[in-house]
Design an enzyme around this catalytic site. Structure first.
Site, short mmCIF file in Angstrom:
data_model
loop_
_atom_site.label_atom_id
_atom_site.label_comp_id
_atom_site.label_asym_id
_atom_site.label_seq_id
_atom_site.Cartn_x
_atom_site.Cartn_y
_atom_site.Cartn_z
N ASP A 88 -7.04 -10.56 39.98
CA ASP A 88 -6.54 -9.66 38.92
C ASP A 88 -7.60 -8.60 38.65
O ASP A 88 -8.76 -8.94 38.42
CB ASP A 88 -6.24 -10.46 37.65
CG ASP A 88 -5.58 -9.57 36.61
OD1 ASP A 88 -6.15 -9.44 35.51
OD2 ASP A 88 -4.52 -8.99 36.88
N GLY A 538 -7.48 1.66 -10.16
CA GLY A 538 -6.63 2.85 -10.34
C GLY A 538 -5.39 2.76 -9.48
O GLY A 538 -5.29 1.89 -8.60
N ASP A 539 -4.47 3.67 -9.77
CA ASP A 539 -3.22 3.72 -9.02
C ASP A 539 -3.34 4.89 -8.04
O ASP A 539 -3.53 6.04 -8.45
CB ASP A 539 -2.06 3.97 -10.01
CG ASP A 539 -0.71 3.99 -9.32
OD1 ASP A 539 -0.66 4.28 -8.12
OD2 ASP A 539 0.29 3.71 -10.01
N PHE A 540 -3.26 4.60 -6.74
CA PHE A 540 -3.49 5.69 -5.79
C PHE A 540 -2.38 6.75 -5.80
O PHE A 540 -2.51 7.81 -5.22
CB PHE A 540 -3.80 5.18 -4.38
CG PHE A 540 -2.80 4.27 -3.71
CD1 PHE A 540 -1.44 4.56 -3.65
CD2 PHE A 540 -3.25 3.10 -3.06
CE1 PHE A 540 -0.55 3.72 -3.00
CE2 PHE A 540 -2.35 2.25 -2.41
CZ PHE A 540 -1.00 2.57 -2.39
N ARG A 555 -3.41 -0.95 6.43
CA ARG A 555 -2.16 -1.66 6.08
C ARG A 555 -1.55 -1.15 4.78
O ARG A 555 -1.09 -1.93 3.95
CB ARG A 555 -2.43 -3.18 5.96
CG ARG A 555 -2.82 -3.81 7.27
CD ARG A 555 -2.86 -5.30 7.18
NE ARG A 555 -4.00 -5.81 6.45
CZ ARG A 555 -4.34 -7.10 6.41
NH1 ARG A 555 -3.60 -7.99 7.02
NH2 ARG A 555 -5.41 -7.51 5.76
C1 LIG Z 1 -1.12 -4.85 2.28
S1 LIG Z 1 -2.44 -4.78 1.16
C2 LIG Z 1 -3.73 -4.17 2.19
C3 LIG Z 1 -5.08 -4.46 1.65
C4 LIG Z 1 -6.22 -3.97 2.51
N1 LIG Z 1 -6.18 -2.55 2.73
C5 LIG Z 1 -6.23 -4.74 3.80
O1 LIG Z 1 -5.74 -4.27 4.82
O2 LIG Z 1 -6.75 -5.85 3.80
C6 LIG Z 1 -2.04 -3.40 0.15
C7 LIG Z 1 -3.05 -3.14 -0.94
O3 LIG Z 1 -2.69 -1.93 -1.58
C8 LIG Z 1 -2.83 -2.09 -2.99
N2 LIG Z 1 -1.93 -1.18 -3.66
C9 LIG Z 1 -0.58 -1.15 -3.61
N3 LIG Z 1 -0.11 -0.15 -4.37
C10 LIG Z 1 -1.18 0.46 -4.93
C11 LIG Z 1 -1.34 1.56 -5.80
N4 LIG Z 1 -0.29 2.24 -6.25
N5 LIG Z 1 -2.58 1.93 -6.15
C12 LIG Z 1 -3.66 1.24 -5.68
N6 LIG Z 1 -3.57 0.20 -4.85
C13 LIG Z 1 -2.34 -0.19 -4.48
C14 LIG Z 1 -2.42 -3.56 -3.17
O4 LIG Z 1 -2.89 -4.07 -4.39
C15 LIG Z 1 -3.06 -4.23 -1.98
O5 LIG Z 1 -4.38 -4.61 -2.24
#
Ligand SMILES: C[S@@+](CC[C@H](N)C(=O)[O-])C[C@H]1O[C@@H](n2cnc3c(N)ncnc32)[C@H](O)[C@@H]1O
Length: 646
Positions: A88, A538-540, A555
């Site tokens: 291979d 915070g909220d992204f 992810r």
């Molecule tokens: C699927 S997890 C992925 C976590 C990390 N990035 C990883 O791959 O291990 C999604 C992450 O996004 C965060 N999240 C979802 N909506 C969010 C928002 N509006 N603001 C900030 N964080 C958020 C969740 O709390 C979670 O920790």
């Protein structure tokens, strides 16, 4: 003319080449070797991630190819070969293994990754020496080795690459090029055995034959021996008994589930050619075939006497269907063993028998015995001869690495997430498909606050454990040395952030996640003292993003609705100045959306978003002003893409 006198030792022996590669045929034929060609049916689907080094993957594939033919021939062709040769060839560059391209785009991806760089070509070779036993079983001895050659490509323009791809030459060749023909024009230099790049390391092969026929007296089917090449390297000769149902030692080569199916089907469906085709791959010793099936062989005799077996499966592949039908049983066996802490028990006390294990995990002896046997068949455990009638059990390497709850790469928490959260969701798959909605809501048993917290923590544990396994591949995918500050958007427990700063000493990372997640993330950072990782609640989608010159999205995008996704990308784009980077990591689907299964199966339980290919992500990001610089298909859980703000 026979140049190497060793080759003449093989005259009068039935030597079989388990490969249809015309290049290998030619190399061996030119060396004066007389042989038959019986192409292997072994599908090259070994999980690359399970091998520590690329050459191990090539060697294991060569072994499986040769073994499949060695086992099939006495049954199907009614003759036992003296020697089967398997080989291979793979190309590796930047930690990636390149095999044959599946289409022109894939060839382009491969060749552009080789442009201007040095890469390695590995050919793994397996020599199986067969001995027929009275009871029709096959005994064999295995010698394997590999050869590495370094090749440097010139800088290749897009036009040149497409011209070469359109010549059709790349399609059946590892790495997408053939050095012996047009592809030779792409090459600046070759260090090492040229024929190895063509497909077979003839010189090394002859040396091995020399060791086998001139310097060893090992050909004794009754014993297992290690012999040593006089020139230096030790050669391990494995001898195996194919009548053994349970593998004696774990091998990454065979899908454990495969083996289960093979065994289950072996006594049920021998009359089907298709089934036998699948079944005979690794455990043909267990299967008795009807002679009438040999009529399906079409044999072509070529000019110099080589016999080319053109047998193809005529019907569908029942083994595949068995594998899928039993897939849920295998998953549940893994989840249950994990929940009982079986792999932890056997790590602390290897060699316990079923009764002792039952006591440790507080379960019935009968149930434990059944679970243990299933785990052995799946390649999660192996048996150990204790000298007593009852065998002892111990973890396989895979279980030690990924299934103990205390190992660095433990997937224990992620497996519990699969069991407790995803398994119930998948039980509602019919409704999910009918309604086109996520079924997560249906399985949430309680909205009580403590239950919500437990679920959140469980999810974080799951993300943390799988992120740790994927982190190195993500953090090392690209050269990030030009970035000094990063923001891991939705960075959860910081598993990726800590790996990033470990690999890139000049980088500091702000992890942004929801307040509840940041609050609960403290226990995950206990072992970390490095102040270069900070957490911001915070909220992204609403709050100000921390300033950074690299934004990291691992992810995140696959799980967002189109609307949220565009809001997030617009916000990141607004925060970036030209030259800022965006590191995206997801499972990238193949461009024709035919795989990988991990990504497509995950889509079945996703709440809002969708899975995409690298090109689709690239287009999305382009719409927000990011130019894709590099894409990396890793062998780990996640792929990666690096983009730059234009
Ligand atoms: C699927 S997890 C992925 C976590 C990390 N990035 C990883 O791959 O291990 C999604 C992450 O996004 C965060 N999240 C979802 N909506 C969010 C928002 N509006 N603001 C900030 N964080 C958020 C969740 O709390 C979670 O920790």
């Amino acid at each position: 003319m026979v140049l190497n006198p060793v080759i003449s030792k093989l005259s009068g022996k039935l030597v079989v080449l388990a490969s249809s590669s015309p290049r290998r045929l030619e190399i061996l034929r030119n060396a004066g070797l007389r042989f038959e060609v019986v192409p292997s049916w072994f599908k090259e689907t070994l999980k690359k991630g399970l091998f520590k080094a690329p050459h191990e993957y090539a060697v294991e594939t060569a072994k499986q190819k040769a073994l499949e033919v060695a086992r099939r021939m006495p049954i199907k062709h009614l003759k036992t070969p003296d020697m089967v040769i398997g080989a291979d060839t793979i190309v590796t560059v930047d930690g990636m293994i390149l095999e044959k391209p599946v289409d022109k785009q894939d060839a382009y991806r491969m060749l552009s990754s080789l442009s201007g760089k040095e890469h390695s070509v590995f050919t793994g070779v397996a020599i199986v020496l067969c001995h027929e036993k009275d009871d029709d079983e096959l005994d064999y001895q295995m010698i394997d080795f590999y050869e590495e050659t370094k090749v440097k490509f010139a800088d290749l323009s897009q036009d040149m690459l497409w011209e070469y791809i359109n010549s059709g030459e790349p399609m059946d060749k590892a790495g997408g090029y053939g050095i012996q023909a047009l592809g030779g024009m792409l090459v600046e230099y070759v260090h090492g055995d040229f024929l190895n790049v063509v497909g077979f390391p003839l010189n090394h092969f002859c040396k091995q034959l020399d060791v086998i026929y001139n310097h060893c007296s090992f050909v004794n089917p009754e014993t297992t021996e290690s012999v040593y090449d006089r020139h230096s390297s030790p050669i391990l000769i494995e001898q195996k008994d194919t009548s053994t149902s349970i593998p004696r030692h774990s091998s990454p080569s065979a899908s454990p589930l495969h083996k289960v199916c093979q065994r289950r089907c072996a006594y049920k469906c021998c009359s089907s050619f298709a089934k036998v085709n699948r079944l005979s791959k690794q455990d043909a010793g267990e299967i008795k075939l009807h002679n009438s099936e040999t009529t399906m062989l079409s044999v072509m005799r070529s000019g110099d006497g080589a016999v080319i077996d053109q047998t193809e499966p005529k019907k569908g592949d029942l083994g595949l269907i068995c594998e899928l039908m039993d897939g849920f049983k295998a998953s549940k066996a893994l989840f249950t063993a994990s929940k009982f802490g079986l792999f932890d028990v056997l790590h602390k006390k290897p060699g316990l028998d079923a009764e002792q294990i039952a006591q440790e995990i507080k379960a019935s002896v009968k149930g434990t015995e059944t679970l243990l046997e299933a785990c052995v068949s799946l390649g999660l455990l192996k048996t150990r001869d204790t000298g007593c009638p009852k065998p002892g059990f111990e973890n396989t390497d895979e279980a030690s690495c990924f299934l103990r709850s205390d190992s660095h790469f433990s997937l224990h928490a992620y497996i519990q997430h699969c069991n407790d959260t995803l398994w119930p969701v998948f039980a509602h798959l019919e409704s999910a498909v009918r309604e086109g909605t996520s079924q997560h809501g249906k399985v949430k048993s309680s909205t009580e606050i403590c239950q919500v917290i437990i679920l959140q923590l469980r999810f974080m544990h799951a993300m943390h454990s799988s992120a740790k396994v994927a982190a190195t591949a993500v953090a090392t995918a690209f050269d990030l040395s030009s970035y000094k500050t990063a923001c891991d958007v939705g960075g959860c427990t910081g598993a990726i952030a800590y790996e990033l700063i470990k690999i890139h000493p000049d980088l500091s990372v702000a992890v942004l996640d929801l307040p509840a997640v940041v609050e609960m993330s403290a226990p995950f950072q206990r072992q970390h003292t490095d102040k270069r990782v900070t957490f911001k609640a915070g909220d992204f989608l609403k709050d100000e993003l921390p300033k950074a010159d690299l934004y990291v999205l691992v992810r995140i995008l696959h799980d967002l609705t189109d609307e949220k996704l565009h809001i997030l990308l617009r916000r990141i784009s607004d925060a970036c100045t030209p030259g800022c980077g965006l590191l995206l990591s997801e499972i990238f689907l193949d461009e024709n959306r035919s795989g990988p299964s991990r990504g497509l199966l995950q889509a079945l339980s996703m709440s809002e978003g969708k899975q995409r290919s690298a090109a689709e992500y690239s287009r999305l990001l382009k719409g927000h002003g990011f130019i894709t610089a590099q894409v990396k298909h890793t062998n780990s859980l996640l792929d990666a893409m690096l983009c730059t703000k234009a």
